[in-house]
Design a protein around this motif. Structure first.
Motif, PDB file in Angstrom:
ATOM      1  N   TYR A  66     -14.819  -0.173  25.028  1.00 20.93           N
ATOM      2  CA  TYR A  66     -13.591   0.182  24.330  1.00 20.93           C
ATOM      3  C   TYR A  66     -13.763   1.441  23.487  1.00 20.93           C
ATOM      4  O   TYR A  66     -14.674   2.240  23.717  1.00 20.93           O
ATOM      5  CB  TYR A  66     -13.092  -0.999  23.498  1.00 20.93           C
ATOM      6  N   ASP A  67     -12.892   1.614  22.488  1.00 24.74           N
ATOM      7  CA  ASP A  67     -12.909   2.862  21.730  1.00 24.74           C
ATOM      8  C   ASP A  67     -14.209   3.059  20.954  1.00 24.74           C
ATOM      9  O   ASP A  67     -14.724   4.183  20.865  1.00 24.74           O
ATOM     10  CB  ASP A  67     -11.706   2.947  20.778  1.00 24.74           C
ATOM     11  N   PHE A  68     -14.773   1.966  20.429  1.00 26.00           N
ATOM     12  CA  PHE A  68     -15.999   2.129  19.650  1.00 26.00           C
ATOM     13  C   PHE A  68     -17.181   2.563  20.518  1.00 26.00           C
ATOM     14  O   PHE A  68     -18.075   3.254  20.046  1.00 26.00           O
ATOM     15  CB  PHE A  68     -16.317   0.847  18.881  1.00 26.00           C
ATOM     16  N   GLY A  69     -17.177   2.169  21.786  1.00 22.45           N
ATOM     17  CA  GLY A  69     -18.219   2.639  22.690  1.00 22.45           C
ATOM     18  C   GLY A  69     -18.133   4.133  22.914  1.00 22.45           C
ATOM     19  O   GLY A  69     -19.165   4.826  23.032  1.00 22.45           O
ATOM     20  N   ILE A  93     -10.899   8.896  16.166  1.00 20.07           N
ATOM     21  CA  ILE A  93      -9.511   8.814  16.635  1.00 20.07           C
ATOM     22  C   ILE A  93      -9.512   8.376  18.092  1.00 20.07           C
ATOM     23  O   ILE A  93     -10.289   8.908  18.897  1.00 20.07           O
ATOM     24  CB  ILE A  93      -8.798  10.177  16.511  1.00 20.07           C
ATOM     25  N   ASN A  94      -8.649   7.425  18.453  1.00 20.26           N
ATOM     26  CA  ASN A  94      -8.548   7.068  19.869  1.00 20.26           C
ATOM     27  C   ASN A  94      -7.154   7.353  20.407  1.00 20.26           C
ATOM     28  O   ASN A  94      -6.210   7.584  19.650  1.00 20.26           O
ATOM     29  CB  ASN A  94      -8.986   5.620  20.127  1.00 20.26           C
ATOM     30  N   ASP A  95      -7.023   7.329  21.721  1.00 25.13           N
ATOM     31  CA  ASP A  95      -5.763   7.726  22.347  1.00 25.13           C
ATOM     32  C   ASP A  95      -4.881   6.531  22.709  1.00 25.13           C
ATOM     33  O   ASP A  95      -4.137   6.585  23.686  1.00 25.13           O
ATOM     34  CB  ASP A  95      -6.020   8.595  23.581  1.00 25.13           C
ATOM     35  N   SER A  96      -4.923   5.481  21.894  1.00 24.69           N
ATOM     36  CA  SER A  96      -3.968   4.373  22.054  1.00 24.69           C
ATOM     37  C   SER A  96      -2.624   4.748  21.461  1.00 24.69           C
ATOM     38  O   SER A  96      -1.738   3.907  21.317  1.00 24.69           O
ATOM     39  CB  SER A  96      -4.506   3.114  21.360  1.00 24.69           C
ATOM     40  N   ILE A  97      -2.457   6.017  21.146  1.00 20.04           N
ATOM     41  CA  ILE A  97      -1.268   6.535  20.467  1.00 20.04           C
ATOM     42  C   ILE A  97      -0.709   7.733  21.217  1.00 20.04           C
ATOM     43  O   ILE A  97      -1.417   8.397  21.975  1.00 20.04           O
ATOM     44  CB  ILE A  97      -1.625   6.975  19.033  1.00 20.04           C
ATOM     45  N   TYR A  98       0.570   7.995  21.001  1.00 23.24           N
ATOM     46  CA  TYR A  98       1.194   9.247  21.420  1.00 23.24           C
ATOM     47  C   TYR A  98       1.417  10.090  20.174  1.00 23.24           C
ATOM     48  O   TYR A  98       1.872   9.605  19.145  1.00 23.24           O
ATOM     49  CB  TYR A  98       2.533   8.993  22.094  1.00 23.24           C
ATOM     50  N   GLY A  99       1.135  11.384  20.296  1.00 21.01           N
ATOM     51  CA  GLY A  99       1.367  12.283  19.181  1.00 21.01           C
ATOM     52  C   GLY A  99       0.209  13.247  18.998  1.00 21.01           C
ATOM     53  O   GLY A  99      -0.628  13.387  19.886  1.00 21.01           O
ATOM     54  N   PRO A 100       0.168  13.913  17.836  1.00 25.85           N
ATOM     55  CA  PRO A 100       1.006  13.691  16.656  1.00 25.85           C
ATOM     56  C   PRO A 100       2.455  14.147  16.852  1.00 25.85           C
ATOM     57  O   PRO A 100       2.707  15.174  17.478  1.00 25.85           O
ATOM     58  CB  PRO A 100       0.320  14.519  15.580  1.00 25.85           C
ATOM     59  N   SER A 134      -8.451   1.084  13.650  1.00 24.84           N
ATOM     60  CA  SER A 134      -9.522   1.927  14.181  1.00 24.84           C
ATOM     61  C   SER A 134      -9.064   3.128  14.993  1.00 24.84           C
ATOM     62  O   SER A 134      -9.874   3.931  15.422  1.00 24.84           O
ATOM     63  CB  SER A 134     -10.470   1.080  15.036  1.00 24.84           C
ATOM     64  N   TRP A 135      -7.754   3.271  15.196  1.00 20.42           N
ATOM     65  CA  TRP A 135      -7.301   4.415  15.989  1.00 20.42           C
ATOM     66  C   TRP A 135      -7.228   5.700  15.184  1.00 20.42           C
ATOM     67  O   TRP A 135      -7.099   6.788  15.757  1.00 20.42           O
ATOM     68  CB  TRP A 135      -5.957   4.117  16.660  1.00 20.42           C
TER      69      TRP A 135
END
Length: 282
Positions: A66-69, A93-100, A134-135
């Motif tokens: 996952y993101d921490f890896g 920062i992880n890409d489970s988001i759209y943006g900024p 964590s994102w």
């Protein structure tokens, strides 16, 4: 090096691609500091090459941590190839988001001025395990140059499920900060799953990102909220978000999700409420 910030960005794509939505995130952060990108996917070098202008290093492998890896792998590269003490701030920062969705600079400056050792955009005020989501996590030298931080990052490994990852690493990171006599704070406090379910409200409160998972929650009931955000966001970015969403979930689904038909919207609310009632009870 720009502004003495180092961003370790974790990417993931279920179809082993690196599209414009991730490029938008990476290029936006590159304008604020140095970027190291690592993707938990079988993305090929041709795909990764598009990030070269915006990163010090970019790589990918299907590690399933996952993101921490990905944070771990980006951190190890940075530690071995950069002088970490030259940076004032390190971000995960992880890409489970759209943006900024908005200019990110004022948010970074506000977080960095909170007067704490670590900080983030959003806090989950869990009753027993409050933590930085964590994102988007930031920290000062008192954190990222410490031995405990190095041990924490190097000890990250594959766990059985996402819930274990959340407990061990997302909640665990915030706990580690306090256990070591340090402090953390966030710009926003968002309880439970409201980070996914209240996206319009959060957008109106100027949260500069929208969680991707909002697109597949509540039987499409969030479509109207998402449509509001897309209609009020920069047109170029809206197209980037839609392109990614259509590629991942299909054009037909996204067209269905973003309906403006009031009857369909009401029907979705009713069917979701009935489903929730039978599943959870009154």
């Amino acid at each position: 090096m720009k502004n003495k910030r180092l961003f370790l960005i974790a990417g993931y794509d279920p179809k082993n691609e690196a599209d414009e939505s991730l490029l938008y995130l990476v290029s936006s952060m590159a304008g604020m500091g140095d970027v190291v990108l690592y993707m938990d996917t079988e993305c090929n070098r041709q795909q990764l090459n598009k990030f070269i202008p915006f990163t010090l290093h970019c790589d990918a492998s299907r590690h399933r941590e996952y993101d921490f890896g990905s944070y771990k792998r980006a951190y190890i590269w940075a530690k071995n190839n950069l002088k970490l003490s030259a940076y004032d701030f390190l971000y995960l920062i992880n890409d489970s988001i759209y943006g900024p969705l908005k200019d990110i600079k004022p948010y970074l400056e506000k977080m960095e001025s909170l007067g704490t050792d670590a900080f983030g955009l959003v806090c989950n005020p869990h009753k027993t395990h409050p933590h930085i989501q964590s994102w988007f996590i930031g920290c000062k030298k008192s954190v990222f140059l410490s031995k405990w931080f190095d041990d924490f990052m190097n000890d990250i490994k594959m766990l059985s499920d996402k819930g274990s990852i959340t407990k061990q690493y997302e909640q665990g990171f915030s706990k580690k900060i306090l256990d070591n006599g340090l402090s953390w704070k966030c710009l926003y406090t968002v309880p439970g799953r409201r980070i996914y379910n209240d996206v319009k409200k959060l957008y109106k409160h100027n949260l500069p990102f929208i969680k991707k998972a909002s697109f597949i929650r509540h039987n499409g009931r969030l479509g109207r909220q998402i449509l509001y955000i897309l209609s009020n966001t920069d047109e170029k970015l809206s197209k980037v978000i839609l392109s990614n969403a259509e590629r991942i979930w299909g054009k037909e689904y996204i067209h269905w999700l973003l309906t403006k038909n009031p009857i369909k919207i009401i029907y979705r609310k009713i069917t979701y409420a009935i489903k929730k009632l039978f599943k959870e009870g009154i």
